[in-house]
Every structure is written in C-alpha cells, then in structure tokens.
Write a protein that holds these residues in place. Structure first.
Motif, PDB file in Angstrom:
ATOM      1  N   LEU A 242       0.869  -1.188   0.000  1.00 30.07           N
ATOM      2  CA  LEU A 242       0.000   0.000   0.000  1.00 30.07           C
ATOM      3  C   LEU A 242       0.896   1.226   0.000  1.00 30.07           C
ATOM      4  N   ILE A 256      -8.455 -11.685   1.547  1.00 34.84           N
ATOM      5  CA  ILE A 256      -7.108 -11.548   2.122  1.00 34.84           C
ATOM      6  C   ILE A 256      -6.782 -12.797   2.946  1.00 34.84           C
ATOM      7  N   GLU A 260      -4.578 -15.909   1.701  1.00 31.42           N
ATOM      8  CA  GLU A 260      -3.395 -15.677   2.548  1.00 31.42           C
ATOM      9  C   GLU A 260      -2.493 -14.589   1.970  1.00 31.42           C
ATOM     10  N   ILE A 261      -3.112 -13.464   1.650  1.00 34.49           N
ATOM     11  CA  ILE A 261      -2.382 -12.323   1.101  1.00 34.49           C
ATOM     12  C   ILE A 261      -1.727 -11.539   2.236  1.00 34.49           C
ATOM     13  N   THR A 262      -0.568 -10.964   1.946  1.00 30.73           N
ATOM     14  CA  THR A 262       0.087 -10.052   2.879  1.00 30.73           C
ATOM     15  C   THR A 262      -0.042  -8.628   2.350  1.00 30.73           C
ATOM     16  N   LEU A 263      -0.478  -7.727   3.234  1.00 28.49           N
ATOM     17  CA  LEU A 263      -0.571  -6.299   2.896  1.00 28.49           C
ATOM     18  C   LEU A 263       0.531  -5.576   3.646  1.00 28.49           C
ATOM     19  N   VAL A 264       1.301  -4.754   2.950  1.00 29.34           N
ATOM     20  CA  VAL A 264       2.392  -4.029   3.597  1.00 29.34           C
ATOM     21  C   VAL A 264       2.197  -2.535   3.392  1.00 29.34           C
ATOM     22  N   GLY A 265       2.004  -1.810   4.474  1.00 29.92           N
ATOM     23  CA  GLY A 265       1.935  -0.351   4.409  1.00 29.92           C
ATOM     24  C   GLY A 265       3.337   0.218   4.283  1.00 29.92           C
ATOM     25  N   SER A 266       3.517   1.180   3.387  1.00 29.05           N
ATOM     26  CA  SER A 266       4.860   1.688   3.106  1.00 29.05           C
ATOM     27  C   SER A 266       4.838   3.212   3.016  1.00 29.05           C
TER      28      SER A 266
ATOM     29  N   HIS B  97      -4.007 -23.810  -1.760  1.00 26.29           N
ATOM     30  CA  HIS B  97      -4.450 -22.722  -2.629  1.00 26.29           C
ATOM     31  C   HIS B  97      -4.748 -23.220  -4.041  1.00 26.29           C
ATOM     32  N   ILE B 256      -2.420   2.126   8.441  1.00 23.35           N
ATOM     33  CA  ILE B 256      -1.611   0.996   7.966  1.00 23.35           C
ATOM     34  C   ILE B 256      -0.385   1.520   7.221  1.00 23.35           C
ATOM     35  N   VAL B 257      -0.596   2.570   6.404  1.00 22.26           N
ATOM     36  CA  VAL B 257       0.517   3.144   5.636  1.00 22.26           C
ATOM     37  C   VAL B 257       1.421   3.983   6.542  1.00 22.26           C
ATOM     38  N   GLU B 260       3.298   1.900   8.751  1.00 21.37           N
ATOM     39  CA  GLU B 260       3.955   0.820   7.990  1.00 21.37           C
ATOM     40  C   GLU B 260       3.674  -0.556   8.596  1.00 21.37           C
ATOM     41  N   ILE B 261       2.405  -0.801   8.824  1.00 22.29           N
ATOM     42  CA  ILE B 261       1.958  -2.069   9.394  1.00 22.29           C
ATOM     43  C   ILE B 261       1.859  -3.118   8.286  1.00 22.29           C
ATOM     44  N   THR B 262       2.155  -4.360   8.638  1.00 26.41           N
ATOM     45  CA  THR B 262       1.966  -5.478   7.726  1.00 26.41           C
ATOM     46  C   THR B 262       0.756  -6.287   8.188  1.00 26.41           C
ATOM     47  N   LEU B 263      -0.142  -6.576   7.238  1.00 33.07           N
ATOM     48  CA  LEU B 263      -1.315  -7.422   7.516  1.00 33.07           C
ATOM     49  C   LEU B 263      -1.092  -8.762   6.835  1.00 33.07           C
ATOM     50  N   VAL B 264      -1.288  -9.851   7.570  1.00 36.46           N
ATOM     51  CA  VAL B 264      -1.076 -11.167   6.977  1.00 36.46           C
ATOM     52  C   VAL B 264      -2.363 -11.984   7.102  1.00 36.46           C
ATOM     53  N   GLY B 265      -2.944 -12.360   5.987  1.00 33.88           N
ATOM     54  CA  GLY B 265      -4.100 -13.246   5.997  1.00 33.88           C
ATOM     55  C   GLY B 265      -3.637 -14.677   6.216  1.00 33.88           C
ATOM     56  N   SER B 266      -4.329 -15.402   7.080  1.00 35.28           N
ATOM     57  CA  SER B 266      -3.874 -16.741   7.455  1.00 35.28           C
ATOM     58  C   SER B 266      -5.052 -17.703   7.490  1.00 35.28           C
TER      59      SER B 266
END
Lengths: 319, 319
Positions: A242, A256, A260-266, B97, B256-257, B260-266
């Motif tokens: 992001l 998500i 199992e997607i990873t979202l990374v805020g940048s 997947h 999140i931006v 700079e948080i990372t979100l991980v779907g599991s």
C-alpha cells in the motif's frame, strides 16, 4: 518572506511570514525548488488537520548553521521526519516512526513552499554536483519509492504489477525495473503510457490485468478501485504494498484471509539510496515534470495539477 | 445415512442421504466425532453459497479403501483441502491454494456432519494411539492456529496480543505460549478468562490494551471492532495476522501506511505439527469442549453454540 499557508483547508499565498529562526542543531535553508505531491492535495482536502506552511519536497541551500558553519553554501535535500531520538521507536532505529516526530509541511513543522525553511543539520543531505536541482527535488518521493524494496524483497523472477502511473507510480516503476523483475504498470492516461514506454516499461490497461497472477502488487492510487484491482491481481500468498495516502475504505477482507495475502503499508524512505540512483543516472525523474510555477502562482499550480494525468508540478522561488 | 444438510442458508437433519462412494484414490471414512466451527456458522449466514453436507472438523475410521486396503481400520483425521495437483499453485507447492480445490463441507465436497465421508487417502493422516478422539477432533483448528507460525516468525522476545479468546483464540494462545513470547489475550467472558488462566496465559480486557506496543497482533474475532483494536495495539512496523472469517469491512488504511503495518491473511495449516503437539501433550484442547450432541440434535447444538462465550461443541455419531 513569501510562503504558501494552509489553514482550515484553505490555501493562501502570503508575504507577511517571518524568516524562521533555526532551533539548536538546525540550519536555515533557502529553498531553490519545491515539488507538489499528492499528500499536499490530501492535506488541503482535510486528510490531516495541518496549519502552517505547506510542502515537503525541496532542494535548497544552507544559508545559516550556527553548529556547522562549514556547511553554509551546501546544496541539500532534507529528510522530512524530525525525530526526538529518545522514544522507543527512535531507540529501535525507526526515526521515521518517532512518536514525537514533526514532519516538514505535514505535522507541526513549517514546510518547503516558502523562501526559507528550518531542518536539523542531520536531516540535510548534500546533493552531488552532477545532480541538478530538477532531479534533486525528486529525492523525497524517490526515497519513498525505494522504501518498497527496503520492506519487501523483489526478486528478479517475480511478476510485479504497479497500479497507478501517476507521479509516485512512475518513480516506483523506474526503481523496480532495475531489479530485472517482470514488471507491468496499469496506466490510464496517454501521457503516463508514453512516459513508461520511453523508459521501456510495459504498461497495460485495467481490463487487461491477469487475475491472481502477480507475486507482488504495488497499489499507488489510494483508491478503493485500485485496492480492489490489487486484490484481484495478486496471487495466493502474494504481497500487496500500500503505497499511497488512503482514507477509510471498505475492503474484502475474506479474500485476504482465504488467499493468505500479505498487505504491507509503506511510507518514507532513506535519502542516500535515492541520491545514489540519481547520481548514477539509473533513474531520471525529469521527464515527469509537467510545468514550473513561481511560488506566487502556487494556487494556479494546484488548480493545474488537479487535472487528470498531470504529473509533477514544481515551484520555483525565483523568476 | 444421517447427515446435516445446508441449502439456501437452511440447516436440516436428514436420514435419506446415500452413503457416498469413494472416487479413485479416495477412502470411505466412518465419522466418529465432529466439531462445529465459526466457519460453519458463517456458511449458514450466507458467507459462501454452499449446498450439501456441512462440517469439516472430524476424527474417523477408514472403512473402505480400494487403493490401500491395508489402511482399513485406521483412525484418521483429514486435511480438508482436496487439490488437483496440476494447477500453478499445486505445482508451486501450495495445495491449500489449489485453483480447482474442493474443501470438505465448504466448497463442492460433502462434509463431516454425517455418518460417512469421502476424502483422498493422501489427505487422511493417522492419529497416534495416545491421542483420544476428543483431542484429535481439534487437529484441523489447531493446524490453522499453527499456520500463523508457518507464516510469521514469532520470536521469544516479541510482545504478542491475541484479540479474541473464543475457540480459535484459545488454540492460538496455547500454541503461541510455547514460543516463550510475551503473550496477552483479550478475553471478554469469564469462562474464556478462566480457561486461559488454567493454562497460565495472561488475559486482559479490551480497555486495558496498551496502545502501539505489540510487535504482533493476532485478530481472531472477525469483527470490525477487533480489527480496529488490532490497529491501535500494533506498534509501528508491526504485524497484524488476520485469523478469522471476515465480511467486507471498512478499515483505516491510512494508519496501515503511516505506521507501515503489515497485515497477513492466514487460513489452513498442516496436520502433522498439530498431531505432534497433541501427542506430546503440549496442547490440550479438551478443556474447550462445552458440550457434545448426537448428530440428530445438531440443530439444537447450533442454537446452544450461538450463545456468547460458548467454546467448542462436538457432534457424536453414536449414542
């Protein structure tokens, strides 16, 4: 001095602002050239309640530096986050996440759309002689583009999609193409497409995005549409970065989890790598410049920049 | 045979369903014990348009296996994702997947709330003798809990918060406490709190969450409230693991931006590690069992389970 003042979401050109006085450890910098960024537009739209001089992308010259007189006359760019050096995040080597930070033209610190600004000496990075002002003014957004690779390893065999070919999208594209990855950029406007083509970067239209086929997707539009395209484009266990300014938005969190997607805020990046790429001519941002306006014409510059497809608009302090 | 049928979001107990016939490579399994999961409730609520026999958590016994008659009589648990073995994701060693996958009781494959079910032999994992049916029936959710550590490295000095102390939250807590990390669990109900206390796991109330102080936050409620608590609890550059079933929800993407948080779907995990922890008595899920119902009483079991704070409800096939 002349400055562009933001208050209650209203922008004004003022000539009654005093030249600021540097605090301990700070220098006074004469601004030579400044750039308008999407965040400036967002601040005007009320994204964050900021009052003061707007602007955070600049190149300037140190004109006063009590603690380092030998640096007077240095041409510099400036890291925009001013950290306390004492909080948990600073001690954890994350100065851009300092809890007490001020941010040039964004949080509690007057910005760069003015004749002069103040920043700590340690924030001011010398610009190599071979890097022109027109290039150096892109250091801050280029550093932000490189922050992606500081956070996520982009491998040469990765399939990577950038959604959005505006100012930041173009810079990101120019940095990612250097990795050798299989890169595509979603570009709506002809000018954006031509610019990518000139850098031999493949562009596509939204409707031609291959579904669930990219290892990494960079979302650089800040829109719900862009985010939903990213969700559709990324493969299972892929990464979405992001890389924009977002409002609250509704998202499909179930995909998500299921994929199992990873979202990374940048956010912000280091200036040194950006200056290295500019010096080595590996990135050339000057083709992004749409036009230059004098500081006194900033309000017109903002109007001009709101047109779709317009890339970088610069503000110069002298005629 | 008897089975619990879901159609148009209506659950029914039926006795007119034929015993299924295993396809090539599949075995027929007599179900001994099954568990009701949040995903079952979500399917009833229309989360995914599934028609057929519900249920995916079970322990059973192989009663027919043309391709491996030596396995008849084996007590087994079953990986719920049935992969094609040929698509890009399968060839990329991501069978959970698989693009063509069927999923037991969730996608195009009759489930475990029945006297018998069919699964490929390779999905059926033998249960060690020392692991009781009451423990083995937790293999699937325990594997899902362990998937967090398959995706995210939890270090001994990490500060970790789990939001939600329901069925999955309790299992996650029991696995994460094994890392030695500094673990806290947000628990609303007294029964949840007592259970955590019995395992010497620290619990807290929502209002006592320290802000921006956790390296890793596990969101296990599936609610907007839980997600917003996670955003507030995670530190800059921290990780939020999304470990639940979500609907579309509105989220604060700007933080999140900015942070700079990372979100991980599991989602699903491997069964072998889960069985190892059960066999070694490092995890004991039996304290989560709220009650057992006969298959014919499943509708009452669902009603019972909708009460707040109720943990695991099991379905047994014999009186």
């Amino acid at each position: 001095m002349q400055a562009i003042w933001l208050q209650n979401q209203q922008l004004s050109y003022r000539t009654d602002i005093s030249v600021p006085t540097p605090a301990n450890g700070e220098a006074l910098v004469k601004v030579l050239l400044a750039g308008i960024c999407a965040t400036d537009l967002q601040l005007i739209n009320g994204y964050y309640p900021y009052t003061g001089i707007l602007g955070h992308e600049f190149v300037g010259e140190i004109v006063q530096a009590i603690d380092a007189p030998e640096r007077i006359g240095e041409r510099v760019v400036g890291e925009i986050n001013v950290a306390c050096g004492k909080c948990a995040n600073c001690l954890n080597n994350q100065p851009t996440h300092c809890i007490q930070r001020t941010v040039l033209g964004i949080i509690n610190r007057h910005g760069a759309f003015a004749e002069y600004l103040c920043l700590p000496l340690k924030n001011l990075i010398p610009v190599p002689t071979s890097v022109s002002n027109e290039k150096a003014v892109f250091t801050e957004p280029l550093a932000a583009a490189l922050q992606i690779q500081q956070q996520v390893a982009i491998r040469p065999n990765h399939k990577v999609l950038i959604i959005g070919a505006g100012r930041l999208g173009q810079l990101i594209a120019q940095t990612l193409v250097l990795t050798g990855c299989d890169l595509q950029v979603v570009a709506r406007y002809e000018q954006q497409q031509q610019l990518l083509q000139a850098h031999k970067i493949a562009w596509i239209l939204e409707q031609d995005i291959e579904k669930h086929n990219f290892n990494i997707v960079i979302e650089a539009t800040g829109s719900t549409t862009g985010f939903n395209l990213a969700i559709q484009a990324v493969q299972s266990r892929g990464i979405i970065v992001l890389k924009s300014t977002y409002r609250d938005m509704s998202a499909n969190f179930s995909s998500i989890v299921i994929n199992e997607i990873t979202l990374v805020g940048s956010r912000c990046g280091s200036f040194a790598p950006a200056l290295r790429l500019l010096e080595n001519k590996l990135v050339d941002p000057t083709s992004l410049i749409a036009d230059k306006f004098h500081l006194s014409q900033t309000l017109q510059a903002f109007e001009y920049m709101r047109q779709p497809g317009i890339l970088k608009v610069l503000l110069q302090m002298e005629n």
